[in-house]
Design a protein around this motif. Structure first.
Motif, short mmCIF file in Angstrom:
data_model
loop_
_atom_site.label_atom_id
_atom_site.label_comp_id
_atom_site.label_asym_id
_atom_site.label_seq_id
_atom_site.Cartn_x
_atom_site.Cartn_y
_atom_site.Cartn_z
N VAL A 27 0.85 -1.20 0.00
CA VAL A 27 0.00 0.00 0.00
C VAL A 27 0.88 1.25 0.00
O VAL A 27 0.66 2.19 -0.77
CB VAL A 27 -0.98 -0.01 1.20
N GLU A 28 1.89 1.25 0.88
CA GLU A 28 2.80 2.40 0.94
C GLU A 28 3.49 2.64 -0.40
O GLU A 28 3.75 3.78 -0.77
CB GLU A 28 3.84 2.18 2.04
N ASP A 29 3.80 1.56 -1.11
CA ASP A 29 4.52 1.66 -2.39
C ASP A 29 3.57 1.85 -3.58
O ASP A 29 4.01 1.79 -4.72
CB ASP A 29 5.36 0.40 -2.62
N ASP A 30 2.29 2.07 -3.29
CA ASP A 30 1.28 2.28 -4.34
C ASP A 30 1.27 1.15 -5.36
O ASP A 30 1.19 1.38 -6.58
CB ASP A 30 1.50 3.62 -5.06
N ARG A 31 1.28 -0.08 -4.85
CA ARG A 31 1.24 -1.23 -5.75
C ARG A 31 -0.14 -1.36 -6.38
O ARG A 31 -1.14 -0.84 -5.87
CB ARG A 31 1.58 -2.51 -4.98
N CYS A 33 -3.70 -2.43 -7.49
CA CYS A 33 -4.82 -2.89 -6.64
C CYS A 33 -5.07 -4.39 -6.74
O CYS A 33 -5.35 -5.04 -5.73
CB CYS A 33 -6.09 -2.13 -7.00
#
Length: 91
Positions: A27-31, A33
């Motif tokens: 989530v932090e790394d904007d992976r 969805c």
């Protein structure tokens, strides 16, 4: 909980904890969805396996002990617990 079950359950829970930390990093790394959802499904399945293991242990140890024991109140209490557990699971 029976002594042979406890380390297995703790080991599985530790792995799940690691999976959840990995999801937080995703989530932090904007992976993507879909990748997050896939990992969330894997954690849910792993928790289900832990739940099944704990339930199996409870049936084998606590419930069977009550059903074969001499205390009718204990038998009734364990049966009531199972009914309530199954009712919650079906919601």
């Amino acid at each position: 909980m029976q002594t042979e079950t406890k380390p297995k359950v703790l080991n599985r829970l530790s792995r799940i904890e690691g999976q959840v930390r990995g999801i937080a990093r995703m989530v932090e790394d904007d992976r993507y969805c879909v990748d997050l959802l896939t990992q969330l499904q894997a954690v849910r399945a792993a928790l289900h396996r832990v739940e099944t293991e704990v339930l199996r242990d409870h049936l084998d140890h606590c419930v069977m002990g009550a059903m074969t024991g001499d205390d009718p109140e204990d038998r009734k209490a364990k049966a009531g617990e199972l009914i309530e557990l199954l009712a919650r699971a079906s919601r």
